[in-house]
Design a protein around this motif. Sequence first.
Motif, PDB file in Angstrom:
ATOM      1  N   LEU A 177      22.319  -4.249 -42.425  1.00 13.01           N
ATOM      2  CA  LEU A 177      23.330  -5.312 -41.618  1.00 13.01           C
ATOM      3  C   LEU A 177      24.557  -5.450 -42.138  1.00 13.01           C
ATOM      4  CD1 LEU A 177      23.743  -8.326 -43.214  1.00 13.01           C
ATOM      5  CD2 LEU A 177      21.180  -8.624 -42.214  1.00 13.01           C
ATOM      6  N   GLY A 178      25.206  -4.828 -43.207  1.00  9.99           N
ATOM      7  CA  GLY A 178      26.367  -5.051 -43.392  1.00  9.99           C
ATOM      8  C   GLY A 178      26.323  -5.926 -44.647  1.00  9.99           C
ATOM      9  N   ASP A 179      27.489  -6.622 -44.804  1.00  9.65           N
ATOM     10  CA  ASP A 179      27.683  -7.457 -46.076  1.00  9.65           C
ATOM     11  C   ASP A 179      27.334  -8.909 -45.591  1.00  9.65           C
ATOM     12  OD1 ASP A 179      29.285  -9.480 -47.699  1.00  9.65           O
ATOM     13  OD2 ASP A 179      29.814  -7.810 -48.627  1.00  9.65           O
ATOM     14  N   ALA A 180      26.323  -9.537 -46.054  1.00  7.01           N
ATOM     15  CA  ALA A 180      25.958 -10.781 -45.630  1.00  7.01           C
ATOM     16  C   ALA A 180      26.938 -11.860 -45.912  1.00  7.01           C
ATOM     17  CB  ALA A 180      24.383 -11.276 -46.208  1.00  7.01           C
ATOM     18  N   GLY A 181      27.451 -11.815 -47.101  1.00  5.25           N
ATOM     19  CA  GLY A 181      28.499 -12.766 -47.501  1.00  5.25           C
ATOM     20  C   GLY A 181      29.654 -13.007 -46.511  1.00  5.25           C
ATOM     21  N   ASP A 182      30.187 -11.513 -46.160  1.00  4.70           N
ATOM     22  CA  ASP A 182      31.274 -11.407 -45.306  1.00  4.70           C
ATOM     23  C   ASP A 182      30.991 -11.896 -43.910  1.00  4.70           C
ATOM     24  OD1 ASP A 182      32.880 -10.460 -47.655  1.00  4.70           O
ATOM     25  OD2 ASP A 182      33.078  -8.561 -46.595  1.00  4.70           O
ATOM     26  N   LEU A 183      29.845 -11.585 -43.427  1.00  6.36           N
ATOM     27  CA  LEU A 183      29.276 -12.026 -42.010  1.00  6.36           C
ATOM     28  C   LEU A 183      29.142 -13.433 -42.067  1.00  6.36           C
ATOM     29  CD1 LEU A 183      26.929  -9.067 -41.371  1.00  6.36           C
ATOM     30  CD2 LEU A 183      28.741  -9.572 -40.363  1.00  6.36           C
ATOM     31  N   ALA A 184      28.737 -13.909 -43.237  1.00  2.00           N
ATOM     32  CA  ALA A 184      28.697 -15.479 -43.111  1.00  2.00           C
ATOM     33  C   ALA A 184      29.788 -16.339 -43.457  1.00  2.00           C
ATOM     34  CB  ALA A 184      27.499 -16.133 -44.115  1.00  2.00           C
ATOM     35  N   PHE A 185      30.830 -15.817 -44.045  1.00  2.00           N
ATOM     36  CA  PHE A 185      31.779 -16.590 -44.506  1.00  2.00           C
ATOM     37  C   PHE A 185      33.442 -16.184 -44.300  1.00  2.00           C
ATOM     38  CE2 PHE A 185      28.044 -18.095 -47.364  1.00  2.00           C
ATOM     39  CZ  PHE A 185      27.973 -19.436 -46.632  1.00  2.00           C
ATOM     40  N   GLY A 186      33.173 -14.834 -43.758  1.00  2.00           N
ATOM     41  CA  GLY A 186      34.594 -14.039 -43.650  1.00  2.00           C
ATOM     42  C   GLY A 186      34.919 -13.266 -44.878  1.00  2.00           C
ATOM     43  N   GLU A 187      35.673 -12.159 -44.450  1.00  2.00           N
ATOM     44  CA  GLU A 187      35.724 -11.109 -45.531  1.00  2.00           C
ATOM     45  C   GLU A 187      36.531 -11.630 -46.686  1.00  2.00           C
ATOM     46  OE1 GLU A 187      37.675  -7.644 -44.132  1.00  2.00           O
ATOM     47  OE2 GLU A 187      36.052  -7.349 -42.261  1.00  2.00           O
ATOM     48  N   LYS A 188      36.060 -11.064 -47.902  1.00  2.00           N
ATOM     49  CA  LYS A 188      36.839 -11.633 -49.193  1.00  2.00           C
ATOM     50  C   LYS A 188      37.735 -10.722 -49.590  1.00  2.00           C
ATOM     51  CE  LYS A 188      32.963  -9.650 -51.438  1.00  2.00           C
ATOM     52  NZ  LYS A 188      32.172  -9.349 -50.337  1.00  2.00           N
ATOM     53  N   MET A 189      38.920 -11.131 -50.482  1.00  2.00           N
ATOM     54  CA  MET A 189      39.952  -9.846 -50.744  1.00  2.00           C
ATOM     55  C   MET A 189      39.400  -8.826 -51.754  1.00  2.00           C
ATOM     56  SD  MET A 189      42.777 -12.775 -51.729  1.00  2.00           S
ATOM     57  CE  MET A 189      44.106 -11.519 -52.121  1.00  2.00           C
ATOM     58  N   ILE A 234      10.075 -27.907 -58.192  1.00  2.00           N
ATOM     59  CA  ILE A 234      10.794 -26.463 -57.777  1.00  2.00           C
ATOM     60  C   ILE A 234      12.206 -26.515 -58.100  1.00  2.00           C
ATOM     61  CG2 ILE A 234      11.115 -25.310 -55.700  1.00  2.00           C
ATOM     62  CD1 ILE A 234       8.457 -26.111 -54.523  1.00  2.00           C
ATOM     63  N   VAL A 235      12.764 -25.562 -58.400  1.00  2.00           N
ATOM     64  CA  VAL A 235      14.102 -24.983 -58.508  1.00  2.00           C
ATOM     65  C   VAL A 235      14.540 -24.067 -57.690  1.00  2.00           C
ATOM     66  CG1 VAL A 235      16.125 -24.622 -60.020  1.00  2.00           C
ATOM     67  CG2 VAL A 235      14.066 -26.058 -61.020  1.00  2.00           C
ATOM     68  N   LEU A 236      15.487 -24.282 -56.719  1.00  2.00           N
ATOM     69  CA  LEU A 236      16.015 -23.292 -55.820  1.00  2.00           C
ATOM     70  C   LEU A 236      17.309 -22.905 -56.539  1.00  2.00           C
ATOM     71  CD1 LEU A 236      16.046 -25.252 -52.538  1.00  2.00           C
ATOM     72  CD2 LEU A 236      14.185 -24.054 -53.408  1.00  2.00           C
ATOM     73  N   CYS A 237      17.511 -21.523 -56.792  1.00  2.00           N
ATOM     74  CA  CYS A 237      18.512 -20.871 -57.500  1.00  2.00           C
ATOM     75  C   CYS A 237      19.044 -19.679 -56.596  1.00  2.00           C
ATOM     76  CB  CYS A 237      18.387 -20.357 -58.772  1.00  2.00           C
ATOM     77  SG  CYS A 237      19.768 -19.697 -59.856  1.00  2.00           S
ATOM     78  N   SER A 238      20.211 -20.238 -55.998  1.00  2.00           N
ATOM     79  CA  SER A 238      21.022 -19.237 -55.055  1.00  2.00           C
ATOM     80  C   SER A 238      22.261 -18.763 -55.861  1.00  2.00           C
ATOM     81  CB  SER A 238      21.659 -19.931 -53.982  1.00  2.00           C
ATOM     82  OG  SER A 238      20.622 -20.392 -53.145  1.00  2.00           O
ATOM     83  N   ILE A 239      22.236 -17.300 -55.539  1.00  2.00           N
ATOM     84  CA  ILE A 239      23.430 -16.179 -55.740  1.00  2.00           C
ATOM     85  C   ILE A 239      24.473 -16.463 -55.090  1.00  2.00           C
ATOM     86  CG2 ILE A 239      24.081 -14.067 -56.447  1.00  2.00           C
ATOM     87  CD1 ILE A 239      21.087 -13.125 -56.913  1.00  2.00           C
ATOM     88  N   LEU A 240      25.429 -16.919 -55.696  1.00  2.00           N
ATOM     89  CA  LEU A 240      26.690 -17.249 -54.670  1.00  2.00           C
ATOM     90  C   LEU A 240      27.266 -15.717 -54.156  1.00  2.00           C
ATOM     91  CD1 LEU A 240      28.267 -20.255 -57.031  1.00  2.00           C
ATOM     92  CD2 LEU A 240      26.876 -20.139 -54.735  1.00  2.00           C
ATOM     93  N   ARG A 241      27.928 -15.910 -53.074  1.00  2.00           N
ATOM     94  CA  ARG A 241      28.118 -16.872 -51.940  1.00  2.00           C
ATOM     95  C   ARG A 241      27.141 -16.533 -51.040  1.00  2.00           C
ATOM     96  NH1 ARG A 241      33.183 -14.973 -48.078  1.00  2.00           N
ATOM     97  NH2 ARG A 241      32.721 -12.723 -48.633  1.00  2.00           N
ATOM     98  N   ALA A 242      26.553 -15.419 -51.043  1.00  2.00           N
ATOM     99  CA  ALA A 242      25.924 -14.873 -49.536  1.00  2.00           C
ATOM    100  C   ALA A 242      24.478 -15.575 -49.619  1.00  2.00           C
ATOM    101  CB  ALA A 242      25.488 -13.262 -49.798  1.00  2.00           C
ATOM    102  N   GLY A 243      24.085 -16.531 -50.774  1.00  2.00           N
ATOM    103  CA  GLY A 243      22.780 -17.033 -50.684  1.00  2.00           C
ATOM    104  C   GLY A 243      22.838 -18.342 -49.853  1.00  2.00           C
TER     105      GLY A 243
END
Length: 226
Positions: free
Chosen positions: A214-226, A83-92
């Motif tokens: 739910l909104g932007d999962a990446g921002d909710l997990a790690f903070g808003e991006k520029m 198995i290979v787990l492949c995530s799309i950064l950063r929200a994954g």
Amino acid sequence: MYIEVLLRKMKIHHLARQRSILNKFLKEIRDKNIQKDSMRFRRNIERIGEILGYELSKNLQYESKQVLTPLGVKPVEMLAENIVLCSILRAGLPLHNGLLNYFDDAENAFISAYRHHPDNEVDFEIVVEYFAAPPIDNKTLLLIDPMLATGKSLVAVYEGIKKYGTPKEIHIVSVIGSLDGIDYIKNHFPVNTSLWIADIDNNLNQKGYILPGLGDAGDLAFGEKM
């Protein structure tokens, strides 16, 4: 048991159709007050990943092995897939962690994909810039993206990954998706692809975000991006 729906080439596993503790975690990541706690948001995404991984594991291949206990020998059915787990950064990343908690022997890959708005706030293109992975030929690829909105990111990522090898089978793992996004990806992925998704919403807004979502999962997990 999860609900299975066969749509053209792709098998869809929609877990929220069945009552379970999963719905508690889904409720909390959607709640605009609870989701202000980014640590809790990340942990809930991770727990959803664990549930998705557990259900997915029932559809993989196993082989019988023996384990020696202090008092004897016991046959055990063990996972027999690479198995290979492949995530799309950063929200994954939180979803990736949940799957890695269960598939702890898996290899890991990471790929970047983001929306680029060259002209205005509505139209966008998907830019894929980075891919770090082990060999994926003839392996079982779990492609991880928490929000399946338009489906364009997943298709762009798949097109990028194809240059590096051909997996034996693909399992797309998402938290929330739209009907339009699912319809899009099922026409662009090969026949040996399954989708494992916690919940499905009906609509997208003009910017391509899931409604009610739910909104932007990446921002909710790690903070808003520029």
